[in-house]
Write an enzyme that holds these catalytic residues in place. Structure first.
Site, PDB file in Angstrom:
ATOM      1  N   ASP A   1       2.775  -6.860 -42.142  1.00 41.18           N
ATOM      2  CA  ASP A   1       3.475  -7.827 -42.187  1.00 41.18           C
ATOM      3  C   ASP A   1       4.604  -7.753 -41.215  1.00 41.18           C
ATOM      4  O   ASP A   1       5.253  -6.659 -41.089  1.00 41.18           O
ATOM      5  CB  ASP A   1       4.155  -8.079 -43.646  1.00 41.18           C
TER       6      ASP A   1
ATOM      7  N   ASP B   1      -1.115 -14.814 -44.268  1.00 39.70           N
ATOM      8  CA  ASP B   1      -0.414 -15.517 -45.309  1.00 39.70           C
ATOM      9  C   ASP B   1      -0.059 -16.996 -44.982  1.00 39.70           C
ATOM     10  O   ASP B   1      -0.219 -17.944 -45.857  1.00 39.70           O
ATOM     11  CB  ASP B   1       0.718 -14.606 -45.719  1.00 39.70           C
TER      12      ASP B   1
END
Length: 257
Positions: free
Chosen positions: A202, A221
């Site tokens: 991330d 995401d």
């Protein structure tokens, strides 16, 4: 004798003068057509031409109705429009590949620049967006970090279901939405299966790179969230995966029934 016959008014004629072929015999007389509902008609005898119950001929089909026996009155479902289905599959495949490629390339760039270094966060838009390298073993937005293997199995199941539904795609909106969901799911699954520790990379931080108000996320995401949002919108507006559309009046009739 002739005088007696003349007095009676009967003309004299010989038996040979009459020709039996001039008058039809009684046995050759044309029979009258049987009346409707008579035993002769009910027994299956052929009906003479022009004596049917409906002298005007067979009833004409009304507008919009196909004649009997044409196949239109069957309950078979209409065939799926192949050109639209083929186009939907192509859109779905292209969107999924682009979403997956963008996620993989962005993670490779972030890992190569920010992992195992003291490099400060990269400012993309001041006070709005930053690049920060983190690892997430949970679901999207760092949720459920202790359920890595369960989340991986669920993601693989979602991928299988999406691939099965893709065969019926005839809607461009559904193709784009499912392509985004598939690309995002595949991007995170690849990280879980092939990166050490099963951690997903991330790197997108909002507002503050050190203490962001929203969990740090990645492009996979983002693709998942956008795809799900499009699917919800399509369902609420009555658009179906096969390209059809259910209007409010149709849904109201179904509820009344």
């Amino acid at each position: 004798m002739r005088e007696l016959q003349a007095d009676r008014g009967t003309p004299l004629s010989r038996a040979t003068d009459s020709d039996p072929s001039d008058a039809p015999a009684a046995s050759e007389a044309v029979p009258a057509p049987p009346a409707p509902g008579s035993p002769e008609r009910a027994s299956g005898s052929p009906e003479p031409a022009g004596t049917s119950d409906n002298p005007a001929g067979p009833p004409e089909s009304t507008a919009g109705e196909a004649p009997p026996g044409s196949g239109a009155d069957r309950d078979d479902p209409p065939p799926t429009p192949r050109p639209r289905t083929r186009r939907g599959r192509w859109v779905f495949a292209v969107v999924a590949v682009l979403a997956l490629a963008a996620d993989i390339l962005s993670k490779l760039a972030v890992v190569s620049k920010l992992e195992d270094t003291d490099h400060p966060p990269i400012t993309v838009v001041p006070n709005v967006l930053y690049f920060v390298h983190t690892r997430n073993t949970g679901a999207a937005f760092s949720l459920g970090e202790s359920y890595t293997y369960v989340l991986t199995a669920v993601a693989i199941g979602v991928i299988v279901v999406i691939l099965r539904y893709a065969r019926r795609l005839a809607s461009t909106g559904w193709a784009i939405a499912l392509g985004l969901v598939l690309g995002g799911a595949c991007g995170n699954v690849i990280d879980r299966l092939f990166r050490e520790g099963g951690g997903v990379v991330d790197f997108l931080a909002i507002v503050d790179p050190y203490d962001p108000p929203w969990p740090i996320f990645n492009l996979a995401d983002s693709a998942l969230c956008v795809g799900v949002a499009i699917l919800v919108f399509l369902e609420l507006t009555g658009r179906r995966i096969d390209g059809s559309r259910v209007r409010k009046s149709d849904s109201a009739k179904l509820k009344d029934d």
